[in-house]
Design an enzyme around this catalytic site. Sequence first.
Site, mmCIF file in Angstrom:
data_model
loop_
_atom_site.group_PDB
_atom_site.id
_atom_site.type_symbol
_atom_site.label_atom_id
_atom_site.label_comp_id
_atom_site.label_asym_id
_atom_site.label_seq_id
_atom_site.Cartn_x
_atom_site.Cartn_y
_atom_site.Cartn_z
ATOM 1 C CE1 TYR A 1 -0.843 -7.922 -5.472
ATOM 2 C CE2 TYR A 1 0.781 -6.437 -4.531
ATOM 3 C CZ TYR A 1 -0.439 -6.644 -5.140
ATOM 4 O OH TYR A 1 -1.245 -5.574 -5.428
ATOM 5 C CB SER B 1 0.989 -3.065 -7.296
ATOM 6 O OG SER B 1 1.300 -2.710 -5.961
#
Length: 249
Positions: free
Chosen positions: A158, A144
């Site tokens: 995250y 990501s």
Amino acid sequence: MSENVVIITGASRGIGAATARLAAQRGYAVCVNYATNRDAADRVVADITKAGGRALATQANVANEADVIRLFDAAAQALGPVTALVNNAGILEQQMRLDEMEAGRFERVFAINITGAFLCAREAVRRMSTKHGGHGGTIVNVGSMASKLGSPGEYIDYAASKGAIDSLTIGLAKEVAEEGIRVNAVRPGVIRTEIHASGGEAGRVDRVAKSVPMKRGGEPEEVAHAILWLLSSESSYSTGTFIDVSGGR
Ligand code: NAP
């Protein structure tokens, strides 16, 4: 000619589902992994088989070692020797600052996003590496842009788990480069999927889109195309590399 067989973790919804459909169009037999949403996985499999492809839905929690081994065995048994892995399954939790997070959350996020990706990559190497009698293959990790942006005020845990995916990609690519396996990653930006609802902001894509240079969110299919290129022999001299699919963010 032997067929390409790909396991895509978290392929019942979002980026994984788009990747499963595109892989099938490109001639891959696809193992559609899911955690709990059997109906969604069955819909992806039905779309693929209706179009003449081969696919299998397999439940497995990627954070569970026995489940991951069972996933790889089931895929190989039903579809043939596994030649590719897309390490896509991932979660995030409610948006908040680090000083508000409880410890159990770190365990849940890191177990699925980090341990899950490591376990799946390990099984792939054990089966695909020429060192273990395999015929080589490709691994694409779904990281990501959060690994570089850090996700302050939303989910630093995250973002850090995706930092681990970057390191996994760099290290494993070098470790198995001589064993017929290429390891690469895509880093999506803000993509229109249901993951944002689990952070408590279903409309996050539209809010964040304003800060994206291209002024829009991305679609799962746009990530799938980058994944399929990295899986294919068109990227034969690329390993340990990243494609940022983030509209310039
Ligand atoms: P999503 O729409 O929420 O879908 C998540 C998928 O992962 C589902 O298929 C889900 O299965 C599966 N999954 C969740 N926990 C699992 C587990 N323990 N074991 C196996 N499968 C599990 O997510 P998405 O947005 O497509 O995200 C896919 C990947 O892209 C993730 O790694 C995410 O971090 C990354 N990413 C997404 C974005 C974005 O903006 N969407 C941006 C950057 C990176 P069930 O259907 O059974 O729940």
